[in-house]
Design a protein around this motif. Sequence first.
Motif, mmCIF file in Angstrom:
data_model
loop_
_atom_site.group_PDB
_atom_site.id
_atom_site.type_symbol
_atom_site.label_atom_id
_atom_site.label_comp_id
_atom_site.label_asym_id
_atom_site.label_seq_id
_atom_site.Cartn_x
_atom_site.Cartn_y
_atom_site.Cartn_z
ATOM 1 N N ILE A 1 43.423 26.278 54.700
ATOM 2 C CA ILE A 1 43.100 24.869 54.976
ATOM 3 C C ILE A 1 41.583 24.666 54.876
ATOM 4 O O ILE A 1 41.111 23.714 54.256
ATOM 5 N N TRP A 2 40.822 25.570 55.489
ATOM 6 C CA TRP A 2 39.364 25.482 55.453
ATOM 7 C C TRP A 2 38.845 25.549 54.022
ATOM 8 O O TRP A 2 38.008 24.733 53.611
ATOM 9 N N TYR A 3 39.334 26.513 53.250
ATOM 10 C CA TYR A 3 38.855 26.717 51.884
ATOM 11 C C TYR A 3 39.176 25.509 50.998
ATOM 12 O O TYR A 3 38.293 24.972 50.326
ATOM 13 N N GLU A 4 40.422 25.068 51.005
ATOM 14 C CA GLU A 4 40.812 23.930 50.165
ATOM 15 C C GLU A 4 40.073 22.657 50.586
ATOM 16 O O GLU A 4 39.637 21.875 49.746
ATOM 17 N N SER B 1 37.136 22.550 52.071
ATOM 18 C CA SER B 1 35.723 22.714 51.713
ATOM 19 C C SER B 1 35.483 22.400 50.246
ATOM 20 O O SER B 1 34.480 21.769 49.894
ATOM 21 N N LEU B 2 36.387 22.838 49.378
ATOM 22 C CA LEU B 2 36.235 22.570 47.947
ATOM 23 C C LEU B 2 36.232 21.073 47.663
ATOM 24 O O LEU B 2 35.448 20.590 46.838
ATOM 25 N N ILE B 3 37.087 20.337 48.350
ATOM 26 C CA ILE B 3 37.181 18.897 48.124
ATOM 27 C C ILE B 3 36.022 18.153 48.782
ATOM 28 O O ILE B 3 35.353 17.335 48.155
ATOM 29 N N ALA B 4 35.770 18.446 50.049
ATOM 30 C CA ALA B 4 34.733 17.708 50.794
ATOM 31 C C ALA B 4 33.326 18.056 50.342
ATOM 32 O O ALA B 4 32.416 17.247 50.469
ATOM 33 N N HIS B 5 33.155 19.264 49.825
ATOM 34 C CA HIS B 5 31.819 19.735 49.445
ATOM 35 C C HIS B 5 31.794 20.099 47.964
ATOM 36 O O HIS B 5 31.290 21.155 47.593
ATOM 37 N N ASP B 6 32.282 19.217 47.125
ATOM 38 C CA ASP B 6 32.335 19.501 45.693
ATOM 39 C C ASP B 6 30.956 19.611 45.054
ATOM 40 O O ASP B 6 30.809 20.060 43.930
ATOM 41 N N PHE B 7 29.917 19.271 45.798
ATOM 42 C CA PHE B 7 28.542 19.381 45.331
ATOM 43 C C PHE B 7 27.989 20.794 45.525
ATOM 44 O O PHE B 7 26.875 21.096 45.115
ATOM 45 N N ILE B 8 28.777 21.686 46.151
ATOM 46 C CA ILE B 8 28.388 23.082 46.339
ATOM 47 C C ILE B 8 29.327 23.945 45.506
ATOM 48 O O ILE B 8 30.543 23.731 45.496
ATOM 49 N N LYS C 1 31.897 26.417 44.078
ATOM 50 C CA LYS C 1 33.093 26.939 44.748
ATOM 51 C C LYS C 1 32.988 28.429 45.055
ATOM 52 O O LYS C 1 33.629 28.922 45.986
ATOM 53 N N ASP C 2 32.148 29.165 44.311
ATOM 54 C CA ASP C 2 31.970 30.588 44.603
ATOM 55 C C ASP C 2 31.326 30.805 45.974
ATOM 56 O O ASP C 2 31.566 31.819 46.617
ATOM 57 N N TYR C 3 30.512 29.843 46.418
ATOM 58 C CA TYR C 3 29.931 29.946 47.756
ATOM 59 C C TYR C 3 31.037 29.939 48.807
ATOM 60 O O TYR C 3 31.053 30.772 49.716
ATOM 61 N N TRP C 4 31.972 29.007 48.691
ATOM 62 C CA TRP C 4 33.058 28.914 49.670
ATOM 63 C C TRP C 4 33.944 30.149 49.601
ATOM 64 O O TRP C 4 34.372 30.666 50.634
ATOM 65 N N LYS C 5 34.186 30.639 48.394
ATOM 66 C CA LYS C 5 34.978 31.861 48.235
ATOM 67 C C LYS C 5 34.294 33.025 48.935
ATOM 68 O O LYS C 5 34.939 33.828 49.609
ATOM 69 N N SER C 6 32.956 33.097 48.817
ATOM 70 C CA SER C 6 32.209 34.201 49.425
ATOM 71 C C SER C 6 32.201 34.125 50.951
ATOM 72 O O SER C 6 31.919 35.117 51.623
ATOM 73 N N GLN C 7 32.494 32.964 51.522
ATOM 74 C CA GLN C 7 32.456 32.778 52.976
ATOM 75 C C GLN C 7 33.799 33.057 53.659
ATOM 76 O O GLN C 7 33.890 33.037 54.884
ATOM 77 N N GLN C 8 34.848 33.313 52.891
ATOM 78 C CA GLN C 8 36.179 33.493 53.476
ATOM 79 C C GLN C 8 36.246 34.674 54.441
ATOM 80 O O GLN C 8 36.868 34.568 55.496
ATOM 81 N N LYS C 9 35.632 35.788 54.107
ATOM 82 C CA LYS C 9 35.665 36.964 54.998
ATOM 83 C C LYS C 9 34.960 36.674 56.321
ATOM 84 O O LYS C 9 35.444 37.063 57.381
ATOM 85 N N ASP C 10 33.812 35.976 56.262
ATOM 86 C CA ASP C 10 33.112 35.609 57.501
ATOM 87 C C ASP C 10 33.953 34.650 58.324
ATOM 88 O O ASP C 10 33.962 34.725 59.558
ATOM 89 N N MET C 11 34.638 33.750 57.671
ATOM 90 C CA MET C 11 35.506 32.808 58.384
ATOM 91 C C MET C 11 36.580 33.575 59.148
ATOM 92 O O MET C 11 36.840 33.299 60.315
ATOM 93 N N GLU C 12 37.175 34.566 58.478
ATOM 94 C CA GLU C 12 38.252 35.357 59.091
ATOM 95 C C GLU C 12 37.730 36.313 60.161
ATOM 96 O O GLU C 12 38.294 36.401 61.253
ATOM 97 N N LEU D 1 17.966 21.035 56.620
ATOM 98 C CA LEU D 1 18.278 21.636 55.336
ATOM 99 C C LEU D 1 19.059 22.909 55.598
ATOM 100 O O LEU D 1 18.585 23.789 56.335
ATOM 101 N N ASP D 2 20.258 23.008 55.037
ATOM 102 C CA ASP D 2 21.052 24.222 55.149
ATOM 103 C C ASP D 2 20.441 25.250 54.193
ATOM 104 O O ASP D 2 20.469 25.069 52.978
ATOM 105 N N GLU D 3 19.858 26.295 54.755
ATOM 106 C CA GLU D 3 19.148 27.282 53.943
ATOM 107 C C GLU D 3 20.071 28.038 53.000
ATOM 108 O O GLU D 3 19.654 28.437 51.915
ATOM 109 N N GLN D 4 21.330 28.241 53.377
ATOM 110 C CA GLN D 4 22.250 28.986 52.516
ATOM 111 C C GLN D 4 22.629 28.212 51.261
ATOM 112 O O GLN D 4 22.735 28.783 50.189
ATOM 113 N N THR D 5 22.848 26.917 51.403
ATOM 114 C CA THR D 5 23.294 26.109 50.261
ATOM 115 C C THR D 5 22.179 25.248 49.679
ATOM 116 O O THR D 5 22.359 24.648 48.623
ATOM 117 N N VAL D 6 21.052 25.161 50.392
ATOM 118 C CA VAL D 6 19.925 24.310 50.028
ATOM 119 C C VAL D 6 20.378 22.850 49.893
ATOM 120 O O VAL D 6 19.945 22.116 49.014
#
Length: 137
Positions: free
Chosen positions: A17-20, A22-29, A31-42, A121-126
């Motif tokens: 739910i979070w990943y899908e 995030s892709l829609i709400a944050h389409d300006f970032i 998608k590999d960033y969100w994919k890379s955050q899945q392990k931290d989320m879990e 400013l979010d330093e990870q995503t700028v």
Amino acid sequence: MNIRRNKKIEVNKLIKIWYEGSLIAHDFIDKDYWKSQQKDMEGKYLPMSETYVISNFVSLVDDYLAALFIDVKHQGQGYGKRLLNFIKERRENIQLKVYKKNRNAVNFYVMNGFVIKKELLDEQTVEEEFLMGWERV
């Protein structure tokens, strides 16, 4: 449906739910960033959070709203407002960060009593984001 604490066996569903969302709400970032955050989320963010679910979820770390994600199939049906009201009943104040470009989320929080406290400013995503807050009156 009743709002309840999440169960450990639901983690994969929450991450989906979070990943899908995030892709829609944050389409300006990217998608590999969100994919890379899945392990931290879990392994980090969900375990340290107080997380409540319907078929969607909201996570809190103390008085910080760390996540509010609605399954894309259930968006626009009032689940977000219901989860937000649920946690507002349990807190005196709540803070959150939301990307400035995520106008739907910014508008949702403003309509639900949150005010913009600071621009950051979010330093990870700028990406620019707002620190928003709500206080019980």
